[in-house]
Design a protein around this motif. Sequence first.
Motif, mmCIF file in Angstrom:
data_model
loop_
_atom_site.group_PDB
_atom_site.id
_atom_site.type_symbol
_atom_site.label_atom_id
_atom_site.label_comp_id
_atom_site.label_asym_id
_atom_site.label_seq_id
_atom_site.Cartn_x
_atom_site.Cartn_y
_atom_site.Cartn_z
ATOM 1 N N HIS A 150 61.715 49.010 35.291
ATOM 2 C CA HIS A 150 60.470 49.653 34.848
ATOM 3 C C HIS A 150 60.740 50.998 34.181
ATOM 4 N N TRP A 151 60.065 51.207 33.060
ATOM 5 C CA TRP A 151 60.025 52.498 32.378
ATOM 6 C C TRP A 151 58.553 52.841 32.174
ATOM 7 N N ASP A 152 58.232 54.115 32.040
ATOM 8 C CA ASP A 152 56.858 54.468 31.708
ATOM 9 C C ASP A 152 56.802 55.803 30.995
ATOM 10 N N THR A 153 55.672 56.021 30.374
ATOM 11 C CA THR A 153 55.353 57.317 29.803
ATOM 12 C C THR A 153 53.901 57.592 30.175
ATOM 13 N N VAL A 154 53.634 58.833 30.581
ATOM 14 C CA VAL A 154 52.316 59.212 31.078
ATOM 15 C C VAL A 154 51.871 60.470 30.339
ATOM 16 N N GLN A 155 50.638 60.453 29.854
ATOM 17 C CA GLN A 155 50.083 61.590 29.124
ATOM 18 C C GLN A 155 48.698 61.910 29.663
ATOM 19 N N ASP A 156 48.436 63.179 29.924
ATOM 20 C CA ASP A 156 47.072 63.582 30.280
ATOM 21 C C ASP A 156 46.137 63.242 29.140
ATOM 22 N N VAL A 157 44.945 62.751 29.468
ATOM 23 C CA VAL A 157 43.923 62.537 28.446
ATOM 24 C C VAL A 157 43.246 63.884 28.220
ATOM 25 N N PRO A 158 43.325 64.421 26.997
ATOM 26 C CA PRO A 158 42.739 65.738 26.759
ATOM 27 C C PRO A 158 41.215 65.696 26.791
ATOM 28 N N THR A 159 40.633 66.792 27.247
ATOM 29 C CA THR A 159 39.168 66.892 27.231
ATOM 30 C C THR A 159 38.678 67.537 25.940
ATOM 31 N N ASP A 160 39.592 68.171 25.213
ATOM 32 C CA ASP A 160 39.254 68.808 23.946
ATOM 33 C C ASP A 160 40.411 68.550 22.988
ATOM 34 N N SER A 161 40.159 67.793 21.931
ATOM 35 C CA SER A 161 41.221 67.428 21.007
ATOM 36 C C SER A 161 40.718 67.503 19.571
ATOM 37 N N PRO A 162 41.555 67.948 18.646
ATOM 38 C CA PRO A 162 41.154 67.946 17.242
ATOM 39 C C PRO A 162 41.167 66.537 16.645
ATOM 40 N N ASN A 163 41.784 65.601 17.346
ATOM 41 C CA ASN A 163 41.882 64.228 16.866
ATOM 42 C C ASN A 163 40.677 63.436 17.342
ATOM 43 N N PRO A 164 39.919 62.809 16.447
ATOM 44 C CA PRO A 164 38.741 62.046 16.871
ATOM 45 C C PRO A 164 39.069 60.690 17.490
ATOM 46 N N HIS A 165 40.340 60.280 17.453
ATOM 47 C CA HIS A 165 40.716 58.962 17.967
ATOM 48 C C HIS A 165 41.156 59.063 19.430
ATOM 49 N N SER A 166 40.613 58.198 20.234
ATOM 50 C CA SER A 166 40.972 58.116 21.650
ATOM 51 C C SER A 166 42.429 57.640 21.783
ATOM 52 N N PRO A 167 43.100 58.008 22.872
ATOM 53 C CA PRO A 167 44.427 57.453 23.095
ATOM 54 C C PRO A 167 44.385 55.966 23.457
ATOM 55 N N PHE A 168 43.169 55.411 23.534
ATOM 56 C CA PHE A 168 43.034 53.998 23.881
ATOM 57 C C PHE A 168 42.486 53.194 22.749
#
Length: 129
Positions: free
Chosen positions: A111-129
Amino acid sequence: MAYTPQEQHNLDLVQAMFDHVLIPMDADAADRFIAPDYIQHNQWVDTGLEPLKAFLRKVRGENPHAVHDIKRRFADGDHVIVHYHVRRFAGDPGFAVIDIFRVEGDMIVEHWDTVQDVPTDSPNPHSPF
């Protein structure tokens, strides 16, 4: 996407592991899906099945209502990739997670993984999902 029978088997195995282990955070069910000598690349957990089970018990104790919302899954040979959203509690923006599992036969062996906090304020309008 068309998968080989083995790739479909691997996808189904990883989905069953999510359904029975990760989503309910049931460490005891891990034996059915994860090899005892499982190789772990996550830097928060030591390698092997028993350290993973201890980690799952700890996380479940800290976040008993956590949600694992799978967004997409892919298979490539003996690897399965799962992209999902983890939320620890109501109102938690959570984490964007990508897990990569390697399967041998009927067991997850690496198993490998990468984990990123979902930002509450982002200049990017696209969700990480």
